[in-house]
Scaffold this motif. Structure first.
Motif, PDB file in Angstrom:
ATOM      1  N   VAL A 297       0.832  -1.211   0.000  1.00 15.52           N
ATOM      2  CA  VAL A 297       0.000   0.000   0.000  1.00 15.52           C
ATOM      3  C   VAL A 297       0.865   1.258   0.000  1.00 15.52           C
ATOM      4  O   VAL A 297       0.614   2.206  -0.749  1.00 15.52           O
ATOM      5  N   ALA A 298       1.885   1.276   0.847  1.00 13.21           N
ATOM      6  CA  ALA A 298       2.765   2.446   0.923  1.00 13.21           C
ATOM      7  C   ALA A 298       3.476   2.688  -0.391  1.00 13.21           C
ATOM      8  O   ALA A 298       3.557   3.832  -0.877  1.00 13.21           O
ATOM      9  N   ASN A 299       3.986   1.640  -0.991  1.00 14.51           N
ATOM     10  CA  ASN A 299       4.698   1.788  -2.266  1.00 14.51           C
ATOM     11  C   ASN A 299       3.755   2.180  -3.391  1.00 14.51           C
ATOM     12  O   ASN A 299       4.131   2.953  -4.288  1.00 14.51           O
ATOM     13  N   LYS A 300       2.536   1.687  -3.359  1.00 12.93           N
ATOM     14  CA  LYS A 300       1.534   2.071  -4.356  1.00 12.93           C
ATOM     15  C   LYS A 300       1.235   3.567  -4.252  1.00 12.93           C
ATOM     16  O   LYS A 300       1.132   4.262  -5.279  1.00 12.93           O
ATOM     17  N   LEU A 301       1.105   4.064  -3.029  1.00  4.50           N
ATOM     18  CA  LEU A 301       0.844   5.487  -2.832  1.00  4.50           C
ATOM     19  C   LEU A 301       1.995   6.322  -3.372  1.00  4.50           C
ATOM     20  O   LEU A 301       1.774   7.351  -4.036  1.00  4.50           O
ATOM     21  N   VAL A 302       3.209   5.904  -3.115  1.00  4.25           N
ATOM     22  CA  VAL A 302       4.387   6.635  -3.606  1.00  4.25           C
ATOM     23  C   VAL A 302       4.372   6.699  -5.132  1.00  4.25           C
ATOM     24  O   VAL A 302       4.633   7.754  -5.737  1.00  4.25           O
ATOM     25  N   LYS A 303       4.049   5.606  -5.792  1.00  3.92           N
ATOM     26  CA  LYS A 303       3.991   5.585  -7.259  1.00  3.92           C
ATOM     27  C   LYS A 303       2.914   6.534  -7.780  1.00  3.92           C
ATOM     28  O   LYS A 303       3.120   7.239  -8.783  1.00  3.92           O
ATOM     29  N   LEU A 304       1.759   6.552  -7.101  1.00  5.25           N
ATOM     30  CA  LEU A 304       0.689   7.468  -7.516  1.00  5.25           C
ATOM     31  C   LEU A 304       1.131   8.917  -7.380  1.00  5.25           C
ATOM     32  O   LEU A 304       0.801   9.769  -8.231  1.00  5.25           O
ATOM     33  N   MET A 305       1.884   9.211  -6.313  1.00  9.80           N
ATOM     34  CA  MET A 305       2.356  10.577  -6.093  1.00  9.80           C
ATOM     35  C   MET A 305       3.390  10.979  -7.135  1.00  9.80           C
ATOM     36  O   MET A 305       3.382  12.113  -7.629  1.00  9.80           O
ATOM     37  N   ILE A 306       4.265  10.061  -7.479  1.00 11.13           N
ATOM     38  CA  ILE A 306       5.293  10.348  -8.498  1.00 11.13           C
ATOM     39  C   ILE A 306       4.632  10.653  -9.841  1.00 11.13           C
ATOM     40  O   ILE A 306       5.052  11.567 -10.569  1.00 11.13           O
ATOM     41  N   ARG A 307       3.591   9.901 -10.170  1.00  9.70           N
ATOM     42  CA  ARG A 307       2.885  10.134 -11.439  1.00  9.70           C
ATOM     43  C   ARG A 307       2.284  11.530 -11.514  1.00  9.70           C
ATOM     44  O   ARG A 307       2.118  12.093 -12.591  1.00  9.70           O
ATOM     45  N   LYS A 308       1.937  12.086 -10.366  1.00 15.63           N
ATOM     46  CA  LYS A 308       1.375  13.439 -10.335  1.00 15.63           C
ATOM     47  C   LYS A 308       2.437  14.514 -10.118  1.00 15.63           C
ATOM     48  O   LYS A 308       2.102  15.684  -9.916  1.00 15.63           O
ATOM     49  N   GLY A 309       3.686  14.089 -10.118  1.00 14.73           N
ATOM     50  CA  GLY A 309       4.771  15.058 -10.043  1.00 14.73           C
ATOM     51  C   GLY A 309       5.151  15.512  -8.647  1.00 14.73           C
ATOM     52  O   GLY A 309       5.853  16.518  -8.493  1.00 14.73           O
ATOM     53  N   HIS A 310       4.734  14.796  -7.626  1.00 15.71           N
ATOM     54  CA  HIS A 310       5.069  15.187  -6.256  1.00 15.71           C
ATOM     55  C   HIS A 310       6.476  14.742  -5.885  1.00 15.71           C
ATOM     56  O   HIS A 310       6.913  13.644  -6.255  1.00 15.71           O
ATOM     57  N   ASP A 338       1.958  -0.492   9.738  1.00 13.39           N
ATOM     58  CA  ASP A 338       2.941  -0.904   8.733  1.00 13.39           C
ATOM     59  C   ASP A 338       3.044   0.140   7.629  1.00 13.39           C
ATOM     60  O   ASP A 338       4.141   0.463   7.161  1.00 13.39           O
ATOM     61  N   VAL A 339       1.887   0.655   7.212  1.00 17.02           N
ATOM     62  CA  VAL A 339       1.864   1.693   6.180  1.00 17.02           C
ATOM     63  C   VAL A 339       2.535   2.960   6.701  1.00 17.02           C
ATOM     64  O   VAL A 339       3.352   3.588   6.011  1.00 17.02           O
ATOM     65  N   TYR A 340       2.184   3.332   7.914  1.00 14.64           N
ATOM     66  CA  TYR A 340       2.746   4.539   8.543  1.00 14.64           C
ATOM     67  C   TYR A 340       4.267   4.478   8.587  1.00 14.64           C
ATOM     68  O   TYR A 340       4.953   5.430   8.169  1.00 14.64           O
ATOM     69  N   ARG A 341       4.814   3.372   9.080  1.00 17.94           N
ATOM     70  CA  ARG A 341       6.273   3.242   9.191  1.00 17.94           C
ATOM     71  C   ARG A 341       6.944   3.281   7.825  1.00 17.94           C
ATOM     72  O   ARG A 341       7.997   3.896   7.655  1.00 17.94           O
ATOM     73  N   GLU A 342       6.346   2.632   6.845  1.00 19.53           N
ATOM     74  CA  GLU A 342       6.942   2.598   5.512  1.00 19.53           C
ATOM     75  C   GLU A 342       6.966   3.991   4.882  1.00 19.53           C
ATOM     76  O   GLU A 342       7.965   4.389   4.270  1.00 19.53           O
ATOM     77  N   GLN A 349       6.168  13.358   5.767  1.00 20.96           N
ATOM     78  CA  GLN A 349       5.540  13.827   6.995  1.00 20.96           C
ATOM     79  C   GLN A 349       4.137  13.208   7.041  1.00 20.96           C
ATOM     80  O   GLN A 349       3.296  13.530   6.208  1.00 20.96           O
ATOM     81  N   VAL A 350       3.923  12.332   7.988  1.00 20.74           N
ATOM     82  CA  VAL A 350       2.689  11.544   8.006  1.00 20.74           C
ATOM     83  C   VAL A 350       1.843  11.901   9.225  1.00 20.74           C
ATOM     84  O   VAL A 350       2.304  11.804  10.367  1.00 20.74           O
ATOM     85  N   ASP A 351       0.601  12.315   8.973  1.00 21.59           N
ATOM     86  CA  ASP A 351      -0.375  12.543  10.031  1.00 21.59           C
ATOM     87  C   ASP A 351      -1.418  11.430   9.994  1.00 21.59           C
ATOM     88  O   ASP A 351      -1.727  10.889   8.918  1.00 21.59           O
ATOM     89  N   VAL A 352      -1.950  11.107  11.153  1.00 20.85           N
ATOM     90  CA  VAL A 352      -2.992  10.073  11.252  1.00 20.85           C
ATOM     91  C   VAL A 352      -4.193  10.664  11.974  1.00 20.85           C
ATOM     92  O   VAL A 352      -4.054  11.268  13.047  1.00 20.85           O
ATOM     93  N   HIS A 353      -5.364  10.483  11.383  1.00 27.26           N
ATOM     94  CA  HIS A 353      -6.610  10.976  11.978  1.00 27.26           C
ATOM     95  C   HIS A 353      -7.585   9.825  12.132  1.00 27.26           C
ATOM     96  O   HIS A 353      -7.813   9.061  11.198  1.00 27.26           O
ATOM     97  N   ASP A 354      -8.139   9.685  13.342  1.00 23.76           N
ATOM     98  CA  ASP A 354      -9.136   8.645  13.573  1.00 23.76           C
ATOM     99  C   ASP A 354     -10.044   9.075  14.719  1.00 23.76           C
ATOM    100  O   ASP A 354      -9.626   9.125  15.874  1.00 23.76           O
ATOM    101  N   PRO A 355     -11.317   9.397  14.407  1.00 26.48           N
ATOM    102  CA  PRO A 355     -12.244   9.862  15.451  1.00 26.48           C
ATOM    103  C   PRO A 355     -12.660   8.771  16.424  1.00 26.48           C
ATOM    104  O   PRO A 355     -13.225   9.072  17.483  1.00 26.48           O
ATOM    105  N   TRP A 356     -12.389   7.511  16.101  1.00 22.31           N
ATOM    106  CA  TRP A 356     -12.789   6.403  16.963  1.00 22.31           C
ATOM    107  C   TRP A 356     -11.690   5.997  17.940  1.00 22.31           C
ATOM    108  O   TRP A 356     -11.972   5.489  19.020  1.00 22.31           O
TER     109      TRP A 356
END
Length: 421
Positions: A297-310, A338-342, A349-356
């Motif tokens: 999941v983490a690596n997939k997100l990175v690839k999506l970000m690279i495609r958008k030029g981030h 696991d995603v957070y650490r990766e 810079q990773v923020d986590v939000h969870d109202p529960w």
């Protein structure tokens, strides 16, 4: 043997399993809810349940139930029901310390004619091979002569307000035919859905282990499909929706597999199998797939970000959800970490939000500080848990036109996201 008027029940461990059980039994019997955590006991005495499984109104009006962290109070009871955690250690081996400690404590209070019933998830044989010797050692009593045991696997589904304790059929068992009958009748008196009396304690233990191992293997299958379809640029959710039009297709969904059961129980079964000289293939292969999904999941997100030029290093990412499942505060064995650490390893810079989730508990267990401030702009947003609250968020407040939105749970409109799992 025990008679109906003499039942004085102690429920040992007041978590997601123990508290609803104590409340259910208190409708017909005198119940002591015991926990070694004095903070938990104090909160329950003040009618507050941090698991949100039992409402304040119910706790205020429940009769015949008192809470305690004093071992001395166990002396008054003659039926002990054990609902303590049974996690795995860092090497994925069963950690029986809480279970054996509870058994030793009960052994000191055990008297002739008493019953000890285990609900904690274990491998087949654990009750009689590991727990009973501790009870015998501490009590000095003879098993199946002076005291008796049973096993009734918990089937609590945290956060589920439909399939609650009394509405789920209960598997029961006992160390002798007579003990089994008494235990079955005990649970049958409070479980509306009825009971199923297993032929032995080992059968009951094994039934619990395979319930969750089966789900784990099925989820690992669709997770592997997600890995394959990602390489083909195919939307896995669309494939599953198409396949589900066949009447006998089992519609499991891909995702991060955590929690107190599915991500743990298969290791208990595998441990017992390996101790007998058999190395399970299917069970452990499924575990390997599910345990690596966070990295994918983490690596997939990175690839999506690279495609958008981030630029990856220094980018701000928001993770929505850290509990192991939707609409409940349970963070046990969550794989969102696991995603957070990766992502942190990528320099983000990773923020986590969870109202529960309870922020203090998350900080204590995982060293992660939750955020409630969603006014800042993020280069990427990752939806990891299907909380209902996330479906009504205004994503425009914390994203830009070029932000990446990756929806692992497929809870957002497809046109709104860059990718789904």
């Amino acid at each position: 043997m025990l008679t109906e008027p003499g039942k004085r029940i102690a429920v040992i461990g007041l978590g997601y399993v123990g508290l609803p059980l104590a409340v259910a039994f208190s409708k017909k019997y005198e119940v002591l809810g015991f926990d070694i955590n004095p903070v938990r006991v104090r909160e329950l005495k003040e009618n507050y349940d941090g698991t949100r499984e039992v409402s304040e109104e119910i706790l205020e009006n429940v009769a015949n139930l008192r809470f305690s962290d004093s071992e001395q109070d166990l002396q008054e009871c003659n039926i002990f029901i054990v609902t303590v955690p049974t996690p795995v250690d860092h090497y994925k081996k069963p950690n029986l310390v809480p279970l054996l400690n509870a058994s030793a404590m009960i052994g000191k209070a055990l008297k002739k004619g008493d019953f000890v019933i285990y609900e904690s998830t274990v491998y087949p044989g654990c009750t009689e091979d590991d727990c009973v010797p501790v009870l015998v050692r501490e009590s000095g009593l003879t098993f199946n002569v002076d005291f008796f045991c049973g096993y009734s696997p918990e089937r609590i589904n945290p956060g589920d307000k439909v399939n609650t304790l009394t509405k789920i059929k209960k598997v029961t068992s006992g160390s002798t035919p007579e003990a089994a009958r008494i235990i079955d009748e005990l649970y049958g008196s409070v479980i509306d859905a009825g009971t199923y009396l297993a032929s032995s304690i080992k059968v009951a233990e094994a039934s619990k282990a395979i319930e969750n191992a089966q789900r784990d293997v099925n989820i690992s299958f669709v997770n592997e499909l997600a890995l394959i379809f990602d390489r083909m640029d195919i939307d896995t959710t669309e494939v599953l929706e198409a396949a589900a039009t066949k009447w006998n297709f089992l519609k499991y969904k891909p995702g991060l597999v955590g929690g107190h059961c599915i991500g743990v129980d298969p290791y208990y079964l595998a441990y017992k199998a390996e101790s007998l000289g058999y190395h399970p293939q299917v069970i452990l292969s499924g575990r390997r797939v599910n345990d690596t999904m966070g990295i994918f999941v983490a690596n997939k997100l990175v690839k999506l970000m690279i495609r958008k030029g981030h630029k990856i290093e220094g980018s701000r990412v928001l993770i929505l959800g850290i509990t192991f499942k939707e609409n409940c505060p349970d963070i046990r064995n969550t794989r969102v970490t696991d995603v957070y650490r990766e992502l942190k390893d990528f320099g983000m810079q990773v923020d986590v939000h969870d109202p529960w989730a309870d922020p203090a508990q998350v900080a204590r267990e995982y060293n992660i500080e939750l955020t409630d401030n969603l006014l800042d702009k993020y280069e990427a947003v990752l939806v990891t848990v299907a909380h209902d609250a996330f479906q009504t968020l205004d994503f425009k407040k914390f994203t830009n036109d070029n932000s990446v939105i990756f929806d692992l749970k497929s809870i957002l409109p497809k046109e709104m996201v860059d990718s789904r799992l």
